[in-house]
Design a protein around this motif. Structure first.
Motif: not given
Length: 103
Positions: A1-18
């Motif tokens: 069984m594969a290990e679960a992974s978690l990735t956290i990214e900070e989004i700074r693109d104003p268009d994507e945030i909107a």
């Protein structure tokens, strides 16, 4: 069984945030609409799936069917959601069924 992974990214693109804020707002509006209209859906929705899109409910026997109806009627609503409505009314008991080693 594969290990679960978690990735956290900070989004700074104003268009994507909107875009994310608008999607969240559409989801909040659909959720509030459902809360205000439950009395119109019950008891007919018990034991079935309810999709909400465009502040309109779609009741079906499967999640896929409810989702397809909602997306057909409101293809641009990215705040749509589907949930199951329990068939019975009243409290539910949940139990931890995991077996702990060494006990």
């Amino acid at each position: 069984m594969a290990e679960a992974s978690l990735t956290i990214e900070e989004i700074r693109d104003p268009d994507e945030i909107a875009r994310n804020r608008l999607q969240f707002e559409r989801g909040r509006q659909n959720s509030q609409w459902l809360a205000a209209h439950w009395h119109e859906l019950l008891p007919g929705a018990r034991g079935r799936f309810v999709a909400v899109a465009g502040q309109e409910a779609f009741v079906a026997d499967s999640a896929e069917e409810a989702w397809a109806s909602a997306k057909h009627a409101h293809p641009d609503d990215d705040g749509a959601f589907v949930q199951y409505v329990f068939a019975t009314v009243g409290p539910r008991a949940y139990a931890n069924r995991r077996v702990l080693a060494g006990l």
